[in-house]
Design an enzyme around this catalytic site. Structure first.
Site, mmCIF file in Angstrom:
data_model
loop_
_atom_site.group_PDB
_atom_site.id
_atom_site.type_symbol
_atom_site.label_atom_id
_atom_site.label_comp_id
_atom_site.label_asym_id
_atom_site.label_seq_id
_atom_site.Cartn_x
_atom_site.Cartn_y
_atom_site.Cartn_z
ATOM 1 N N CYS A 113 0.813 -1.273 0.011
ATOM 2 C CA CYS A 113 0.151 0.072 0.034
ATOM 3 C C CYS A 113 0.827 1.276 0.018
ATOM 4 O O CYS A 113 0.460 2.224 -0.445
ATOM 5 C CB CYS A 113 -0.833 -0.130 1.321
ATOM 6 N N HIS A 428 -1.348 1.245 7.538
ATOM 7 C CA HIS A 428 -1.900 1.218 6.163
ATOM 8 C C HIS A 428 -1.738 2.352 5.570
ATOM 9 O O HIS A 428 -2.066 3.498 6.204
ATOM 10 C CB HIS A 428 -3.306 0.685 6.162
#
Length: 480
Positions: A113, A428
């Site tokens: 990510c 994330h």
């Protein structure tokens, strides 16, 4: 049932039967079938005036074989469409991407990510895509890994533009790991999460090495011209009174975060004033120097990093500063600039204020009304509003900047890279990108999600939710 003839325009319809047990509206519906004139438009002349929809036939005085006259305009005959209806799913993917209003997401290939969010932010820069398209290929001065990563970036950008389905960045990831092996680190048999800022910095450095040819004929900009920031610094030692000046080019400004910083602008000021230790020639030992920097040249795209991570010795990892730091949709860096650059910005800024004043219905000052520059246009990340309330692009479809641009020192937010979690090497990363139509899209790996603009500046920290780590602003300039 009596039978009558009806004259309409140049046509005569003989032997039209009338069912007098039904209201005249039924008769008008019969005529509609014959002429195409809707009942509400029909004017039928009878004894006593016009025939009404609910009239009593017995009072109309209708006679067998009577000739009635009708006036009215028929409905336009519907024509078959020249082109057959094409449904969204039947369009080529490139056209689907245009119709949807945003490009595709990127599959997460295992803790990637950090890379996906970096790519989505940089992919939003049309001038960078244009430079990649014009990339001439490897030269003798360029190493193979830099060349291959540049080509992989170009191909990935093209794939994103052509598709509405999620794209797999597998080739780009392979070339990134060849060029920078730290992104191939593994733990317990799985690839580790990495720092998005490091990925951004390394990719920017790579492209700055390969995209070095500036073509004035086609307005192809180098990475330095698009993202480079020139700084001039005064280095001073209070103990020895030594003073010197330095100059350097960087690709992002740092927003330092402390208990005194509540806003991006405050953090940038802190970031431009630092302390360093080095040997003092006059003292013959190490001394503390203060380095105060000012911006001496601005880029088209201004990148700002929030310095949220620091090395924590106890845990041997990057810890995160969760403090809330607000950032604006519009950033003015005029007071962070050198005196030389401020002088260059004053004229365009005055014109910008006058243009904004005109929109508010204010009259320009006498001094400025005679200026030769009053007919220039104001453009920014979205372009100057046109008469319809929409905006006109300041760049062409290929992302080629307009000629004779003059920067104002004012920037508009176009992308935010956020982090959720407590460490740079975990958690994330997500990209929030402004589209050409002005809408914001959250790119959470393969999932593009529309967002409201007022929610973008709420990603300012203060908890465990997504908070801004990197912001990218686009210059607002005067072109004429």
């Amino acid at each position: 049932m009596p039978t009558v003839s009806v004259k309409w325009q140049k046509e005569v319809f003989p032997a039209v039967e009338i069912d007098t047990s039904q209201p005249p509206l039924v008769f008008k519906c019969q005529l509609y079938d014959l002429t195409g004139v809707p009942p509400e438009r029909q004017k039928i002349m009878v004894k006593g005036g016009l025939l009404k929809d609910d009239a009593d036939w017995s009072t109309v005085g209708l006679k067998e074989g009577q000739k009635l006259m009708m006036m009215g305009t028929a409905d336009e005959i519907l024509k078959a469409p020249e082109k057959a209806t094409v449904f969204m799913e039947d369009l080529p993917e490139a056209e689907q991407a245009v119709a949807v209003g945003h490009t595709a997401g990127l599959f997460n290939l295992g803790n990637t990510c950090y890379m996906n969010s970096t790519i989505q932010c940089l992919h939003s820069v049309p001038e960078l895509k244009s430079a990649l398209t014009k990339y001439p290929g490897r030269t003798n001065e360029l190493d193979q890994t830099t060349h291959l990563l540049t080509v992989a970036t170009r191909e990935l950008f093209n794939d994103l533009d052509r598709s509405v389905q999620p794209v797999s960045p597998i080739r780009f990831l392979a070339e990134l790991r060849k060029k920078y092996p730290q992104f191939a680190q593994m733990h317990n048999g799985a690839y580790m999460q990495q720092d998005a800022e490091e990925c951004w910095t390394q990719l920017m450095y790579t492209l700055s090495q390969s995209l070095t040819v500036s073509d004035s004929r086609e307005n192809i900009k180098t990475v330095k011209e698009l993202f480079g920031i020139d700084l001039v610094s005064r280095v001073h030692c209070a103990e020895s009174s030594e003073e010197s000046s330095e100059s350097e080019s960087v690709y992002q400004l740092k927003c330092h975060i402390s208990h005194e910083v509540n806003h991006l602008h405050e953090g940038l000021k802190h970031g431009l004033k630092t302390e360093l230790e080095k040997v003092s020639p006059s003292l013959g030992r190490t001394a503390v120097y203060t380095k105060e920097s000012r911006i001496n040249d601005l880029p088209r795209y201004l990148t700002v990093q929030f310095v949220r991570f620091f090395w924590k010795r106890e845990s041997s990892q990057k810890a995160k500063i969760l403090r809330k730091v607000d950032y604006p949709l519009e950033l003015d860096v005029y007071d962070l600039c050198s005196d030389e650059l401020r002088k260059k910005l004053e004229g365009p800024r005055q014109i910008l204020r006058e243009e904004e004043g005109k929109k508010l219905g204010l009259k320009p000052s006498d001094k400025s009304s005679g200026s030769k520059d009053t007919d220039v246009k104001m453009t920014d990340a979205e372009g100057a509003p046109n008469g319809s309330g929409e905006t006109s692009n300041a760049t062409s479809q290929e992302g080629v900047p307009a000629k004779n641009e003059r920067l104002t020192g004012i920037y508009d937010l176009v992308a935010v890279l956020t982090h959720k979690g407590r460490s740079a090497d975990s958690g994330h990363y997500v990209a929030w990108v402004k589209q050409e139509n002005g809408e914001w899209i959250q790119f959470d790996d393969q999932n593009p999600i529309p967002q409201r603009q007022e929610d973008i500046t709420k990603l300012s920290g203060g908890g465990d939710w997504h908070m801004a780590y990197i912001c990218m602003y686009k210059a607002r300039f005067i072109s004429g």
